[in-house]
Design an enzyme around this catalytic site. Structure first.
Site, PDB file in Angstrom:
ATOM      1  CD  GLU A  56      16.032  33.529  38.000  1.00 37.48           C
ATOM      2  OE1 GLU A  56      16.871  32.720  38.399  1.00 37.48           O
ATOM      3  OE2 GLU A  56      14.850  33.542  38.360  1.00 37.48           O
ATOM      4  CE  LYS A  81      23.230  27.483  38.731  1.00 37.80           C
ATOM      5  NZ  LYS A  81      22.412  27.030  39.840  1.00 37.80           N
ATOM      6  CD  GLU A  91      17.809  21.091  39.843  1.00 41.45           C
ATOM      7  OE1 GLU A  91      17.749  21.594  38.697  1.00 41.45           O
ATOM      8  OE2 GLU A  91      17.133  21.516  40.805  1.00 41.45           O
ATOM      9  NE  ARG A 136      25.822  47.765  56.222  1.00 42.60           N
ATOM     10  CZ  ARG A 136      26.352  48.494  57.213  1.00 42.60           C
ATOM     11  NH1 ARG A 136      27.647  48.608  57.308  1.00 42.60           N
ATOM     12  NH2 ARG A 136      25.575  49.104  58.069  1.00 42.60           N
ATOM     13  CG  HIS A 194      13.351  24.655  39.761  1.00 37.64           C
ATOM     14  ND1 HIS A 194      13.705  23.798  38.731  1.00 37.64           N
ATOM     15  CD2 HIS A 194      14.383  24.600  40.660  1.00 37.64           C
ATOM     16  CE1 HIS A 194      14.895  23.270  38.994  1.00 37.64           C
ATOM     17  NE2 HIS A 194      15.332  23.739  40.151  1.00 37.64           N
ATOM     18  CG  ASN A 210      14.393  28.733  38.329  1.00 34.35           C
ATOM     19  OD1 ASN A 210      14.889  28.102  39.247  1.00 34.35           O
ATOM     20  ND2 ASN A 210      14.636  30.016  38.135  1.00 34.35           N
ATOM     21  NE  ARG A 254      21.182  32.095  38.198  1.00 38.32           N
ATOM     22  CZ  ARG A 254      22.101  32.290  39.113  1.00 38.32           C
ATOM     23  NH1 ARG A 254      22.874  33.349  39.035  1.00 38.32           N
ATOM     24  NH2 ARG A 254      22.274  31.441  40.113  1.00 38.32           N
ATOM     25  CE  LYS A 288      18.502  32.148  40.799  1.00 38.82           C
ATOM     26  NZ  LYS A 288      17.272  31.474  40.371  1.00 38.82           N
ATOM     27  CG  HIS A 311      10.202  26.392  44.162  1.00 42.44           C
ATOM     28  ND1 HIS A 311      10.687  27.610  43.742  1.00 42.44           N
ATOM     29  CD2 HIS A 311      11.267  25.557  44.243  1.00 42.44           C
ATOM     30  CE1 HIS A 311      11.997  27.516  43.578  1.00 42.44           C
ATOM     31  NE2 HIS A 311      12.374  26.285  43.868  1.00 42.44           N
ATOM     32  CG  HIS A 346      15.217  21.234  45.145  1.00 48.67           C
ATOM     33  ND1 HIS A 346      14.172  22.119  44.971  1.00 48.67           N
ATOM     34  CD2 HIS A 346      16.140  21.548  44.190  1.00 48.67           C
ATOM     35  CE1 HIS A 346      14.450  22.936  43.958  1.00 48.67           C
ATOM     36  NE2 HIS A 346      15.634  22.618  43.477  1.00 48.67           N
TER      37      HIS A 346
END
Lengths: 450, 450
Positions: free
Chosen positions: B323, B313, B271, B207, B334, B331, B327, B229, B338, B351
Site C-alpha cells: 500500500e 484485487k 465491496e 516470527r 473505508h 479503501n 492499493r 492484510k 471505519h 463492515h
C-alpha cells in the site's frame, strides 16, 4: 568517562578483496562523506571475518575502519568536533540493508541519527532505568537543528518479565494517542528487551513503520539489536510471538556502557564468547588474552569486541535472514538457556547468564557425543568462569522442566528438537537434530539434581 | 443446495496477451495438471482486468478460466467426481505468489487443500458460528487419506468486537499448548475477522508460519482474504495493529454462501460495488443489471462476481503489495466507514454496511469537489439501495466523532488525511490529500445531525 578506543586491539589488516559498497546505506554514507570498508576472505565454504583497522598496510582500497573526506554535514574536522568518526558494519540484506555505527560519543552527533529518521514524528521507546540516563540526550540528538521533528516517548518498566503483551500494548496506546502515522519512526533506546519490544511494535503498528535501534547494554550492542529478530515472550516460552523486521540503522554509543552494572556487562560477554565458539576461533583466542581488559571496561577492548561481534552477526544474518539454516547457530546455548530463563521465571537470571550455563551444557553434550576434545570443554568453562558467568544450571531446574520448555523451542521441526553443538576444532559448530538422545539425557541429568 | 455456476455470466474472452505462468503456484498447479490463465491488457497507465471464460474464441493460448489435463492427483474425471475444477486467480507477488481457488464443493476436495499444507501439524482458527457448519468438513478435507497430519482447532467468539488482542492471544495459547512448531500451518476458516486474526497470528507465531485462507462470507471471499492484510483493532481505531503477510492459498467454496445471512451477503456486495467504482466500469454496469440475481444468490452470478472481484484485487495487490500507492484505492469509503464502525462500537454495523455509507459519503464529497457528474452519484446511491445497504450515516455519528477517528487513519501521512475519491468518468478514482477541506466539512455536516 571512557576514552575513545585506540587501535591497540585491531590486528594488522589482511589483503582481502574489498567488499562491494553499493548497498543503499553505503551510498547514503558516501553522500555524507563517510566511507565504510568491509574486508572479507572466503575460506572453503565458510565466510570468515577479517579484522578491520588502520594498519600500516592500508592502501586506497583498504582504508581501515573508516575515513572521512570533506563533508557538508560534518562542518568541523572530527578531531576539532571532539568525536571520532564511527566504525561502520553493514548488514547486507538487499533493500533492507542498514549500517551499524559503533563509536564513543555518537549520541552527541545529531546528524548520524537524523539522517535515518523518516517523517516528522518520532516515538522513543525506553525504560525506567535508561530514561533518566539517556532520554534527554537522544531527544536532543533527534531535534537539534531540526525543529520540524517532534518526539514522543513511552517509558516501560525495566526487566525481561515485562517483555509481554500487556506492556507491548502501552507502546501501541502511546503511538495511537499521539496520532502517529505510517511516516513516523520508532526509536528503541535500551537493552535487548526494549529493542525486541520496540521492534515488534514497529513491525505491527499500522502494519509496519520505520525504526532505529540505540542499544545501551553490551548484550544488545553485540547481539540483539542486530539482525531484525523482534518479539515478546509468552508465559510458556521465550520470544514465541514476534516478527523478522529490520531497523533503519543501529547506533552504538559505547559511552553508554559506562553506566552498565557489572552483572549486565558479563551477561553481554556471554554472547561475545559465543561468536568465537561457533565461527571465529581467532576471536575466541583474542578473548582469552583480553578478558581482564573487557571486565575492566577498557574502551578499546570493548569497542573491538563489539565491532567483531557485529561483523560476525551481520555476516550470518546476511546469509540467512529468517533462520532457515546457518542463522540458528547464533543460538548456541540458547535452547538450554531459554529453558532456564523460563523455568526460573523471566528476570531471575539475566539472558547472558542463562546462555552461559546453556553454553556449558551444549559443550558438555558435544563432548559426550565425542564431537569435541576435552581441551575445548576446559577452555570454554575457564573463559566463562573468568567472565564471572555461571557454568552450572540453577538448583531449581529439573530435567522435566528443561524438557517441557525445550519442547516448545522454535527450533523444533515436526516434533524433532534441533540443537547447536560444537563439532571439530575450536570455532566450528553444527545445527542438527541428528544426535544420540542419550547424550542429551546425560547432560540434563549431569546439570540437574533431579 | 446451490447448483454450480454455468458460464452464463462470463462475457466472451478478449484477445489479450497471456500472462506469464511461471509463478511458483502456476508451476505447482501444472505439475498437478491444472492450468491457470490470466488475460490482461494495458490501457494507458492503468492495468485493466479482462474477463476470463470458456468462450467460443478460446484457443490454445486462451484456455478460459481453467482446464485439466490428465492428472495423477485427480483420479476420476472431474464430472464423475461430482465437482467442477476451480477457477483460479493468481496473486502475483514473486516468491510470495499464491492461487485463489474459486468453485462450489471445493471443501469436498482434500487434495486442493492438502497440497498447500506445510508440515504435519495444522491449527484451524474459526468461530462459534462457522465451526458447527464447516469445521468437521475442513478437518476431513485436511486429513482424508493423509494420516500423518494432525489437526487442532481454536474456536473464537464471533464478531468484529472480538478482533482484538485478548482474543488473538487465545490463538497463540492454543498453538503453544499444542506445541506447534515452525513447520505447522494455520488455517483461517470464517469471515474477515477470522482471516485477519488468524493471518496476524500466523505472521507473529514463532516470527511467521504458513497459513491458508478459507473464507466463508462474501465479504472475505471478495476482499479481505486476498492480499495479505492481517491484523486486529485497537480501542481507538480499526486494523491499527497487524502485518502484511501472504497466505499459501485462498480456497473459496461458494457453497459456504448457502448458510450466510442476508445482511452478511449485502455487506459483501458493498465491496463488490467498490471494485466497479474504482477501476472497472464494465463490472459496475454488470452489477447494475444483475443485482437481483446476486441478492437471490444465483450461484452463477455470485461465482462471477467473486471471480471478477478477486481478479481486480489480485492485480492491485500485485502492483502494490504494501500500500505505497494504488492499493490504497481499495479503501474507497473505508475511511468514513471505519469511523462509523469505531464510533458506533465494533460489531454494531457490519463492515460492508459501514463501507456502503462511507462510499455514499466519498461520492458526495467527490461531487462537491466537482470531480464527478451528478449521474454517477445517482447510480451509486441507487445500486447501494438496491443491495439493501445504508447510504446515510447512523444517527449516533457526529462530525466530531468522524474527525477524531479519521485523525488516526492509516492513510494520514505527516498529519495530512488522504482520501480515495472518485474523479472523472465511472471507474476512475484518485488517492489524494490535495482536496478542498471545505468539501470534507460539508460532506460531514451533510451526513451528521450535529
Amino acid at each position: 568517562m571512557a576514552v575513545c578506543p585506540s587501535s591497540r586491539f585491531s590486528p594488522a589488516i589482511s589483503a582481502s578483496p574489498r567488499r562491494s559498497d553499493s548497498t543503499p546505506s553505503a551510498l547514503l554514507l558516501r553522500r555524507h562523506g563517510i566511507h565504510a570498508v568491509s574486508l572479507r576472505s572466503f575460506s572453503g565454504d565458510r565466510l570468515r571475518v577479517k579484522q578491520r583497522g588502520m594498519g600500516p598496510g592500508s592502501s586506497g582500497d583498504m582504508l581501515g575502519i573508516c575515513c572521512a573526506s570533506s563533508s557538508p554535514v560534518v562542518e568541523k574536522a572530527p578531531e576539532e568536533a571532539g568525536w571520532k568518526l564511527p566504525t561502520i558494519v553493514d548488514v547486507d540484506l538487499g533493500d533492507r540493508s542498514y549500517p551499524i555505527y559503533i563509536g564513543c560519543g555518537l549520541l552527541n552527533e545529531p546528524d548520524l541519527l537524523q539522517r535515518h529518521v523518516h517523517g516528522k514524528r518520532v516515538l522513543v521507546v525506553t525504560n525506567t532505568t535508561v530514561a533518566p540516563l539517556y532520554l534527554d540526550k537522544v531527544v536532543k540528538a533527534l531535534t537539534d537543528g531540526n525543529p520540524n521533528v517532534s518526539v514522543e516517548s513511552v517509558i516501560l518498566p525495566d526487566g525481561e518479565q515485562y517483555k509481554e503483551m500487556t506492556t507491548l500494548m502501552k507502546v501501541f496506546d502511546k503511538a495511537i494517542e499521539s496520532r502517529l502515522d505510517r511516516r513516523c519512526t520508532f526509536v528503541a533506546l535500551g537493552g535487548g528487551v526494549i529493542g525486541d519490544m520496540c521492534g515488534f511494535a514497529a513491525a505491527s503498528f499500522l502494519r509496519g513503520v520505520n525504526f532505529i535501534q540505540i542499544p545501551t547494554t553490551l548484550m544488545a550492542q553485540v547481539d540483539s539489536s542486530v539482525g531484525g529478530k523482534t518479539g515478546i515472550n509468552h508465559p510458556l516460552g521465550k520470544n514465541l510471538i514476534g516478527a523478522f523486521y529490520q531497523p533503519q540503522c543501529v547506533l552504538i554509543d559505547t559511552d553508554t556502557l559506562n553506566t552498565l552494572p557489572d552483572r549486565e556487562l558479563a551477561s553481554g560477554i556471554a554472547e561475545v564468547i559465543k561468536y568465537g565458539l561457533i565461527r571465529d576461533a581467532e576471536f575466541f583466542e583474542w578473548q582469552e588474552k583480553n578478558m581482564q581488559a573487557l571486565l575492566a571496561r577498557d574502551p578499546s577492548a570493548l569497542a573491538y569486541a563489539i565491532k567483531r561481534s557485529c561483523e560476525n552477526k551481520a555476516e550470518v544474518v546476511s546469509l540467512d535472514e529468517k533462520e532457515g539454516g546457518v542463522r540458528a547457530t547464533l543460538n548456541l546455548g540458547h535452547t538450554f538457556g531459554h529453558a532456564i530463563e523460563n523455568g526460573l521465571g523471566y528476570g531471575e537470571w539475566l539472558h547472558g547468564e542463562a546462555v552461559a550455563a546453556g553454553t556449558a551444557m551444549a559443550v558438555d553434550m558435544s563432548r559426550r557425543l565425542g564431537w569435541i576434545d576435552d581441551s575445548i570443554v576446559e577452555r570454554v568453562l575457564s573463559i566463562l568462569q573468568e567472565a564471572r558467568l555461571p557454568t552450572t544450571s540453577p538448583d531449581a531446574m529439573t530435567v522435566e522442566k528443561f524438557k517441557a520448555v525445550m519442547a516448545v523451542d522454535k527450533k523444533v521441526a515436526d516434533g524433532l528438537l534441533r540443537l547447536i553443538l560444537l563439532k571439530g576444532p575450536l570455532g566450528n559448530c553444527v545445527f542438527t537434530g541428528d544426535y544420540d538422545r542419550n547424550a542429551l539425557d546425560e547432560t540434563l541429568h549431569a546439570f540437574c539434581k533431579c
